[in-house]
Design an enzyme around this catalytic site. Structure first.
Site, short mmCIF file in Angstrom:
data_model
loop_
_atom_site.label_atom_id
_atom_site.label_comp_id
_atom_site.label_asym_id
_atom_site.label_seq_id
_atom_site.Cartn_x
_atom_site.Cartn_y
_atom_site.Cartn_z
N LYS A 1 0.83 -1.21 0.00
CA LYS A 1 0.00 0.00 0.00
C LYS A 1 0.86 1.26 0.00
O LYS A 1 0.51 2.25 -0.64
CB LYS A 1 -0.98 0.00 1.19
CG LYS A 1 -2.07 -1.05 1.04
CD LYS A 1 -3.30 -0.81 1.88
CE LYS A 1 -4.40 -1.80 1.48
NZ LYS A 1 -5.60 -1.76 2.28
N LYS B 1 -11.41 -4.37 -2.90
CA LYS B 1 -12.39 -3.27 -2.98
C LYS B 1 -11.82 -2.05 -3.65
O LYS B 1 -12.51 -1.30 -4.30
CB LYS B 1 -12.80 -2.85 -1.57
CG LYS B 1 -13.82 -3.68 -0.91
CD LYS B 1 -14.26 -2.97 0.35
CE LYS B 1 -14.01 -3.80 1.58
NZ LYS B 1 -12.88 -3.38 2.39
N LYS C 1 -5.24 -10.54 -6.04
CA LYS C 1 -6.36 -10.75 -5.11
C LYS C 1 -7.50 -9.79 -5.45
O LYS C 1 -7.25 -8.62 -5.74
CB LYS C 1 -5.84 -10.47 -3.69
CG LYS C 1 -6.89 -10.46 -2.61
CD LYS C 1 -6.31 -9.97 -1.29
CE LYS C 1 -6.62 -8.51 -1.02
NZ LYS C 1 -7.92 -8.24 -0.41
P1 ATP Z 1 -9.14 -2.95 0.39
O1 ATP Z 1 -8.98 -3.15 -1.08
O2 ATP Z 1 -9.84 -1.67 0.75
O3 ATP Z 1 -7.87 -3.19 1.16
P2 ATP Z 1 -10.21 -5.58 0.70
O4 ATP Z 1 -11.06 -5.92 -0.45
O5 ATP Z 1 -8.83 -6.19 0.74
O6 ATP Z 1 -10.15 -4.02 0.87
P3 ATP Z 1 -10.69 -5.80 3.54
O7 ATP Z 1 -11.65 -4.88 4.19
O8 ATP Z 1 -9.24 -5.45 3.65
O9 ATP Z 1 -11.02 -5.95 1.99
O10 ATP Z 1 -10.92 -7.29 4.01
C1 ATP Z 1 -12.00 -7.74 4.77
C2 ATP Z 1 -11.97 -9.25 4.89
O11 ATP Z 1 -12.15 -9.84 3.60
C3 ATP Z 1 -10.65 -9.82 5.42
O12 ATP Z 1 -10.94 -10.92 6.25
C4 ATP Z 1 -9.92 -10.26 4.19
O13 ATP Z 1 -9.00 -11.30 4.44
C5 ATP Z 1 -11.08 -10.75 3.34
N1 ATP Z 1 -10.76 -10.64 1.92
C6 ATP Z 1 -10.48 -9.50 1.25
N2 ATP Z 1 -10.25 -9.77 -0.04
C7 ATP Z 1 -10.36 -11.12 -0.19
C8 ATP Z 1 -10.25 -12.01 -1.29
N3 ATP Z 1 -9.96 -11.57 -2.48
N4 ATP Z 1 -10.46 -13.32 -1.08
C9 ATP Z 1 -10.77 -13.79 0.15
N5 ATP Z 1 -10.90 -13.00 1.23
C10 ATP Z 1 -10.70 -11.68 1.07
#
Ligand code: ATP
Ligand code: LTN
Length: 338
Positions: A122, A206, A203
């Site tokens: 990040k 969001k 991965k």
């Molecule tokens: P950002 O892009 O804003 O960092 P994010 O999509 O990675 O957001 P988080 O809020 O960081 O989402 O994650 C919330 C939960 O969802 C955590 O438990 C994380 O491990 C899970 N998670 C996020 N992305 C994935 C994915 N692609 N596959 C499985 N689990 C996920």
């Protein structure tokens, strides 16, 4: 100091997890975290947080953030979190999260934080890096240790942060005496790492802006179908489970996570199937899986005051426990408590 147990918390083992209100929740968040939360909530005492203090480690538009916090809470409930048995808490409304975070920053070596891959990833995308981004995992450790959580259901990307949480807890215990419980990471068996549809080497996230990247839990069926039909696969015409590339494997695991099919069922059904047909089957499984969540989401959002009441009540319920932990930690550190 004697530890008291506020009456709300039973003798069940405890769970804590959180999701950032940084955008539209996607199927990775659902399959990696939320779906597991729903499954675990009757066996554990659960606190599920909308981690707004984590979200602001990167700039968030203040007007949008408030809305996203409520939308995220509504999605938790729509996905099946029962507010009568689980506490859905906005992190910033229980001030002990920030307080414990500060206490823990004072026992956490900076080197541990600089090594975190999420920080490196990040921060490499930012012109200016906030101190909060570096402290991000300490705040996460505080969330978990505050409620003495035994288990933390998350996706695979959070494993390193959980290891760090245990290191922080262990170091504190060694310095000041047994205080924290060691939390265990709980990954789902399928869907622990859902990959981007546009690029299956990344991965699903969001904060990724390409519209073909993620399936939002609130995407309409036609949008879901279109995104899946356009998902990146490979140059083979049909499924071969022995040689399938990451795009095809991602689609298969999304399907398996939504349907609960066994490996054998997947093999029987998909081996040799053309990619077009694979995608249609996956799209229908996702549409069917999300439909009830979307319906409940609309109902929740249409009920004035309901969500706010749920959040207020949950914060009130957990505050005494959080306050007790902070009091114990301060006492152990020799800080003045009244
Ligand atoms: P950002 O892009 O804003 O960092 P994010 O999509 O990675 O957001 P988080 O809020 O960081 O989402 O994650 C919330 C939960 O969802 C955590 O438990 C994380 O491990 C899970 N998670 C996020 N992305 C994935 C994915 N692609 N596959 C499985 N689990 C996920
Ligand atoms: N860093 C996590 C969100 C998060 C979390 C937590 C997860 C904040 N605090 C406590 C589990 C337990 C993420 O998924 N990005």
């Amino acid at each position: 100091m004697k530890e008291s147990r506020p009456s709300y918390f039973s003798m069940k083992p405890r769970v804590l997890s959180g999701i950032q209100p940084t955008g539209s929740l996607h199927i990775g968040n659902y399959l990696g975290a939320l779906k597991n939360w729903v499954r675990m909530q009757y066996d554990y005492e659960c606190v599920f947080c909308i981690v707004d203090l984590h979200a602001i480690t990167l700039y968030q538009d203040p007007k949008e953030l408030k809305q996203k916090i409520e939308q995220t809470a509504a999605i938790f409930l729509a996905a099946g979190i029962d507010p009568k048995v689980s506490s859905v808490v906005v992190q910033s409304t229980v001030k002990e999260h920030a307080e414990l975070c500060w206490l823990l920053t004072c026992t956490t070596p900076i080197g541990w934080l600089e090594r975190m891959t999420q920080f490196k990833d990040k921060s490499s995308k930012q012109e200016s890096i906030s101190d909060g981004l570096l402290q991000y995992p300490v705040l996460m450790a505080a969330d978990i240790l505050l409620y003495k959580a035994n288990a933390v259901p998350v996706g695979e990307d959070q494993m390193q942060h959980l290891e760090l949480t245990r290191d922080i807890a262990q170091r504190f215990n060694a310095m000041y005496g047994e205080t924290f419980v060691m939390p265990e990471t709980k990954l789902p068996t399928v869907g622990a790492r859902v990959m981007g549809l546009d690029d299956p080497t990344k991965k699903m996230s969001k904060s990724e802006t390409n519209p073909g990247h993620a399936i939002s839990l609130l995407d309409e069926p036609s949008v879901i179908r279109k995104k899946i039909m356009r998902a990146t696969t490979d140059s083979n015409p049909q499924v071969d489970l022995e040689t399938a590339g990451p795009g095809v494997l991602n689609l298969l695991s999304i399907h398996q996570a939504f349907t609960g099919w066994t490996d054998e069922q997947v093999k029987q059904h998909f081996q040799g199937l053309r990619y077009g047909d694979l995608k249609k089957t996956v799209a229908e499984a996702v549409v069917a899986g999300l439909e009830p969540i979307q319906q409940r989401y609309l109902q929740i959002m249409a009920e004035p005051g309901y969500l706010q009441g749920v959040l207020r009540e949950a914060a009130e319920r957990v505050r005494p426990f959080a306050a007790e932990t902070v009091r114990l930690v301060k006492d152990r550190m020799g800080i003045y408590t009244d």
